[in-house]
Design an enzyme around this catalytic site. Structure first.
Site, mmCIF file in Angstrom:
data_model
loop_
_atom_site.group_PDB
_atom_site.id
_atom_site.type_symbol
_atom_site.label_atom_id
_atom_site.label_comp_id
_atom_site.label_asym_id
_atom_site.label_seq_id
_atom_site.Cartn_x
_atom_site.Cartn_y
_atom_site.Cartn_z
ATOM 1 N N CYS A 1 1.371 -3.817 8.752
ATOM 2 C CA CYS A 1 1.156 -2.461 8.265
ATOM 3 C C CYS A 1 -0.207 -1.993 8.782
ATOM 4 O O CYS A 1 -1.204 -2.709 8.638
ATOM 5 C CB CYS A 1 1.184 -2.456 6.741
ATOM 6 S SG CYS A 1 0.720 -0.870 6.011
ATOM 7 N N CYS B 1 12.618 -7.593 12.555
ATOM 8 C CA CYS B 1 13.098 -8.529 11.531
ATOM 9 C C CYS B 1 12.013 -8.592 10.447
ATOM 10 O O CYS B 1 10.969 -9.209 10.651
ATOM 11 C CB CYS B 1 13.336 -9.888 12.179
ATOM 12 S SG CYS B 1 14.085 -11.084 11.093
ATOM 13 N N CYS C 1 0.794 -1.230 0.000
ATOM 14 C CA CYS C 1 0.000 0.000 0.000
ATOM 15 C C CYS C 1 0.827 1.281 0.000
ATOM 16 O O CYS C 1 0.277 2.368 -0.001
ATOM 17 C CB CYS C 1 -0.940 0.006 1.207
ATOM 18 S SG CYS C 1 -0.093 0.218 2.783
ATOM 19 N N CYS D 1 -2.832 -1.334 5.574
ATOM 20 C CA CYS D 1 -3.464 -2.422 4.805
ATOM 21 C C CYS D 1 -3.512 -3.756 5.558
ATOM 22 O O CYS D 1 -4.111 -4.710 5.077
ATOM 23 C CB CYS D 1 -2.758 -2.617 3.467
ATOM 24 S SG CYS D 1 -1.105 -3.327 3.584
#
Length: 162
Positions: A126, A150, A81, A129
């Site tokens: 995220c 990571c 996104c 999204c």
């Protein structure tokens, strides 16, 4: 005998494990993100590996991402996104084979609990999204945050500073 006593115990354990997995999937499906698409829309937009990592919480092979050794100045965005997630100044070589950062861009990365491997880890997503990014651990640089984000390189898009 002993087997007859253990069968109800194993049945109970199986019930709770299945229930928690179903609950986690239900909670993920009910979240509304600014960028929200159907599975077929994501499949059409993302590469097979991007879809596997970002939408199915997969993991890319260690040392396979060209972003692992990228030390140019810029911002790492979500590959799905384009939301900015990590700054290059917070990137370090963890030796693990995945791009690693000691901190995220606040507000753009969400955290949840992941028990898929039989032990608890903190998973990163995220916030725009819901894409799976990777995991955060407490074995990062002690002189900064002590965190090691990571991150799957395939979940990132690097945008260099101009």
């Amino acid at each position: 005998m002993i087997i007859n006593k253990l069968i109800p115990l194993f049945t109970l354990i199986l019930f709770f494990n299945c229930n928690s997995s179903a609950q986690k999937q239900k909670e993920e499906a009910s979240k509304i993100y600014k960028v929200s698409k159907t599975e077929s829309e994501w499949k059409a937009e993302l590469s097979e590996m991007e879809f596997y990592v970002l939408r199915k919480a997969g993991t890319e092979r260690a040392f396979s991402s060209p972003l692992n050794k990228n030390y140019d100045e810029g911002i790492y965005h979500c590959a799905a996104c384009n939301s900015p997630l990590f700054k290059s100044k917070h990137k370090f070589d963890s030796g693990t084979g995945w791009p690693s950062f000691d901190r995220e861009i606040k507000g753009n990365v969400a955290f949840s609990t992941d028990n898929d491997l039989g032990y608890t880890r903190t998973e990163e997503h995220c916030t725009t999204c819901g894409g799976h990014l990777g995991h955060v651990f407490n074995d990062g640089p002690k002189n900064t945050t002590g965190k090691r984000h990571c991150i799957n390189g395939v979940a990132l898009k690097f945008v260099p500073n101009k």
